[in-house]
Design an enzyme around this catalytic site. Structure first.
Site, PDB file in Angstrom:
ATOM      1  N   CYS A 118       0.818  -1.218   0.000  1.00 38.10           N
ATOM      2  CA  CYS A 118       0.000   0.000   0.000  1.00 38.10           C
ATOM      3  C   CYS A 118       0.850   1.266   0.000  1.00 38.10           C
ATOM      4  O   CYS A 118       0.345   2.352   0.273  1.00 38.10           O
ATOM      5  CB  CYS A 118      -0.949   0.009   1.194  1.00 38.10           C
ATOM      6  SG  CYS A 118      -2.251  -1.234   1.087  1.00 38.10           S
ATOM      7  N   LYS A 137       3.829   2.153   1.816  1.00 39.25           N
ATOM      8  CA  LYS A 137       4.364   2.731   3.059  1.00 39.25           C
ATOM      9  C   LYS A 137       5.755   3.329   2.851  1.00 39.25           C
ATOM     10  O   LYS A 137       6.023   4.463   3.237  1.00 39.25           O
ATOM     11  CB  LYS A 137       4.383   1.643   4.140  1.00 39.25           C
ATOM     12  CG  LYS A 137       4.468   2.191   5.539  1.00 39.25           C
ATOM     13  CD  LYS A 137       3.841   1.305   6.593  1.00 39.25           C
ATOM     14  CE  LYS A 137       4.748   0.265   7.174  1.00 39.25           C
ATOM     15  NZ  LYS A 137       4.999  -0.939   6.433  1.00 39.25           N
ATOM     16  N   THR A 138       6.658   2.546   2.246  1.00 36.84           N
ATOM     17  CA  THR A 138       8.028   3.043   2.047  1.00 36.84           C
ATOM     18  C   THR A 138       8.036   4.230   1.094  1.00 36.84           C
ATOM     19  O   THR A 138       8.780   5.198   1.297  1.00 36.84           O
ATOM     20  CB  THR A 138       8.932   1.906   1.533  1.00 36.84           C
ATOM     21  OG1 THR A 138       8.942   0.853   2.507  1.00 36.84           O
ATOM     22  CG2 THR A 138      10.360   2.388   1.334  1.00 36.84           C
ATOM     23  N   ASP A 189       8.825   1.718   8.637  1.00 34.16           N
ATOM     24  CA  ASP A 189       8.161   0.455   8.969  1.00 34.16           C
ATOM     25  C   ASP A 189       7.620   0.361  10.389  1.00 34.16           C
ATOM     26  O   ASP A 189       6.550  -0.195  10.599  1.00 34.16           O
ATOM     27  CB  ASP A 189       9.135  -0.710   8.725  1.00 34.16           C
ATOM     28  CG  ASP A 189       8.425  -2.056   8.658  1.00 34.16           C
ATOM     29  OD1 ASP A 189       7.346  -2.136   8.037  1.00 34.16           O
ATOM     30  OD2 ASP A 189       8.943  -3.033   9.216  1.00 34.16           O
ATOM     31  N   ASN A 237       8.960 -10.903  -3.430  1.00 39.37           N
ATOM     32  CA  ASN A 237       9.256 -10.432  -2.066  1.00 39.37           C
ATOM     33  C   ASN A 237      10.766 -10.246  -1.853  1.00 39.37           C
ATOM     34  O   ASN A 237      11.247 -10.281  -0.726  1.00 39.37           O
ATOM     35  CB  ASN A 237       8.700 -11.425  -1.032  1.00 39.37           C
ATOM     36  CG  ASN A 237       8.712 -10.856   0.382  1.00 39.37           C
ATOM     37  OD1 ASN A 237       8.396  -9.687   0.598  1.00 39.37           O
ATOM     38  ND2 ASN A 237       9.100 -11.667   1.353  1.00 39.37           N
ATOM     39  N   ARG A 262      -5.924  -0.653   0.653  1.00 42.67           N
ATOM     40  CA  ARG A 262      -6.030  -0.637  -0.813  1.00 42.67           C
ATOM     41  C   ARG A 262      -7.464  -1.007  -1.170  1.00 42.67           C
ATOM     42  O   ARG A 262      -7.834  -2.176  -1.155  1.00 42.67           O
ATOM     43  CB  ARG A 262      -5.023  -1.636  -1.398  1.00 42.67           C
ATOM     44  CG  ARG A 262      -5.017  -1.729  -2.908  1.00 42.67           C
ATOM     45  CD  ARG A 262      -4.047  -2.795  -3.384  1.00 42.67           C
ATOM     46  NE  ARG A 262      -2.674  -2.322  -3.419  1.00 42.67           N
ATOM     47  CZ  ARG A 262      -2.081  -1.777  -4.481  1.00 42.67           C
ATOM     48  NH1 ARG A 262      -2.769  -1.638  -5.610  1.00 42.67           N
ATOM     49  NH2 ARG A 262      -0.831  -1.389  -4.440  1.00 42.67           N
TER      50      ARG A 262
END
Length: 609
Positions: free
Chosen positions: A277, A279-280, A300, A390, A423
């Site tokens: 979504c 964040k970073t 995080d 990932n 999302r």
């Protein structure tokens, strides 16, 4: 093998580097159980980094990257069975099952200790056991949160050096009787005499177990990321959330952002989003509106507690970024790229270029040949991912060009706003302001994301992820909601951060995104700041306050007025359809759902009627 015959148990010269009796007794107990060939106390030095990374290169675990492209950096490719957190094998072993709650796996702690004790027996034979002292958050904090990880993985030792404050200085801080979280980790891959090792040892049997009352973590079978770097999710969220509940603070899955207005006033924002979504990207945002600047304090985890002045202060307990590589590029997140380019980085499961650099899906460039994350030759015709979805970069925070100077300040920074977000293609507007703290907790409690592929479940199904903490809660989710409410009640309401719910992902009827996102999200942040300053207009709706069309600064933005209107719309029918979904989620939370949350839900139903 007795402890007396294990080399290194008493330090390299027969004198342990610490006089901490409990630590030495624990190291001896674990060494006798796991039977490593030797014990090494990690010191966090450059010499140790060089020695261990060289050992990993020689073992085939690491590839040393081109020093001109990525200085002092390495690529590790894991076993294909060991590529992510394993939620199904993650346990919260509280003494009572009710305290783990419905969102966690639970086993009786005595039963789990017996089961894992059998797995640990002899599991480090042929390997070195490293004693890794680490600190989450600044070492000079008033109450530093210390831990010691025992591990048989060199990959873990070098990664912990990036991700935490680690080494001799932490041992010094522990003194002779300081409290520390015990974190035990093994790959579960003992070596018989003469047995050749594999590049990525692991075990098909995996457990990532937390004993919240004892503040202990036991991990077995995985060498990967959050399963093995026990300072990250295991300590900083699962164990820390239990500590925070007991001690009156918050350990949250949140970024911390510093936004600076054209008037040079700083605002600190914490934001919780589930995975995928953004964040970073938000943590390292480059605002597109003139005069506004942003710096980051973390991407995080946020630990938040009230200061003497009554404000909520946040610190980032981490020392490095452990970011998802695919999708990170010079357009979506230039500051992450600038951080990585300085080197001193461990990459995992990305692809290797012919000139000794790294590549992943979404990165600029059009490579015609790579070695993929499984070690195979790759071309654009291969039809497979060159990098695992990932795959990760593990890189020092100090290298980020927009780190706020106060990121390492043990006092933390005062939080003006808390953002929750998921999302959602429909229903949830671009931004909504909560009426008050309890309403904000209700918003956070109902955060969800639509599943995006059939493999993850039915497409369009909303997976609830309260406060983005679903995989990381160290105790009962209902008690967690109550803890949030209680903290708000005990605080000065005028000093509490305002709470907002954002959704960058709303789509039009034709399926396209209504909002451009990325750097343009600074326009939403500007409205949030102006709401804090009581300057921006908003419309009161059944779900909270949303911006008026004119209140959002869209100057120079290539988006139609119709799309902006649709992105901000509160569709009553969509919200009525949401009600049974929330009801289903609250039924799952069960008897510990706070009355305050139920009251907010009933009030929402009445406003929608």
């Amino acid at each position: 093998m007795t402890s007396a015959t294990i080399p290194g148990l008493n330090g390299t010269d027969g004198t342990p580097p610490t006089q901490h009796k409990e630590l030495l007794a624990w190291v001896q107990e674990v060494a006798e159980l796991t039977q490593p060939d030797r014990v090494v106390f990690a010191d966090g030095s450059d010499e140790e980094w060089d020695r261990l990374t060289t050992k990993l290169v020689e073992a085939g675990t690491f590839t040393r990257l081109n020093d001109e492209k990525k200085p002092n950096s390495f690529l590790g490719n894991s076993d294909p069975s060991d590529v992510a957190r394993v939620e199904s094998r993650t346990y919260i072993c509280s003494k009572e099952e009710i305290d783990a709650g419905p969102t966690n796996n639970w086993m009786d702690p005595a039963e789990m200790r017996t089961l894992m004790g059998d797995l640990y027996r002899g599991c480090m034979r042929g390997r070195t056991m490293y004693v890794v002292p680490f600190c989450m958050g600044p070492l000079d904090a008033e109450d530093p949160k210390l831990g010691v990880e025992l591990t048989d993985s060199e990959y873990v030792v070098v990664s912990m050096r990036v991700m935490t404050r680690m080494g001799s200085k932490v041992l010094d801080k522990l003194g002779t009787d300081g409290f520390f979280v015990k974190a035990l980790h093994s790959l579960g891959a003992p070596l018989a005499d003469g047995q050749e090792d594999v590049a990525w040892p692991c075990n098909d049997t995996k457990y990532i177990t937390h004993f919240p009352e004892d503040r202990e973590i036991w991990s077995f079978g995985s060498g990967y990321g959050g399963n093995a770097l026990l300072g990250k999710k295991c300590y900083s969220l699962r164990i820390a959330s239990a500590m925070a509940h007991d001690e009156g603070w918050l350990a949250e899955h949140m970024l911390i952002l510093k936004l600076i207005s054209p008037e040079d006033k700083a605002y600190y924002i914490a934001a919780a989003f589930p995975s995928a979504c953004g964040k970073t990207n938000l943590a390292m945002i480059q605002p597109t509106i003139p005069g506004w600047r942003a710096e980051t304090l973390g991407d995080d985890i946020a630990w938040m507690r009230f200061g003497e002045d009554g404000q909520l202060y946040a610190v980032n307990p981490e020392f490095g970024f452990f970011g998802v590589a695919p999708g990170t590029n010079w357009s979506s997140n230039p500051n992450a790229m600038r951080t990585i380019d300085q080197g001193n980085t461990v990459f995992t499961n990305v692809a290797l270029t012919d000139d000794g650099d790294v590549w992943w899906e979404g990165l600029e460039g059009d490579p015609q040949h790579l070695i993929d994350w499984k070690g195979n030759e790759w071309t654009p015709e291969s039809g497979t991912h060159a990098a695992h979805p990932n795959s990760r970069y593990c890189t020092p925070m100090s290298q980020c060009p927009i780190m706020a100077p106060e990121w390492d300040d043990p006092k933390g920074v005062p939080i003006s706003a808390i953002l929750f977000g998921g999302r959602r293609k429909t229903t949830v507007p671009l931004v909504t302001e909560a009426r008050d703290w309890q309403h904000g907790v209700f918003m956070g409690a109902t955060v969800g994301s639509e599943q995006t592929a059939a493999a993850e479940g039915q497409v369009g199904t909303v997976r609830r992820d309260p406060m983005a903490m679903l995989p990381f809660l160290g105790y009962n989710v209902g008690d967690y909601f109550q803890h949030w409410i209680d903290l708000g009640k005990s605080a000065d309401a005028s000093k509490l951060p305002k709470v907002f719910y954002v959704n960058w992902f709303r789509r039009g009827d034709d399926g396209r995104f209504l909002w451009p996102g990325f750097g343009e999200n600074s326009r939403v942040l500007k409205w949030i700041v102006e709401r804090i300053e009581h300057k921006a207009a908003g419309i009161d709706t059944p779900i909270g306050v949303v911006p008026t069309g004119s209140a959002l600064d869209i100057d120079g933005l290539d988006v139609s007025d119709a799309d902006i209107t649709e992105a901000l719309a509160v569709n009553i029918d969509e919200w009525k359809a949401e009600i049974p979904l929330i009801e289903e989620w609250f039924d799952f939370v069960g008897e510990k759902l706070p009355t305050g949350i139920r009251d907010e839900f009933e009030a929402l139903k009445q406003r929608l009627a």
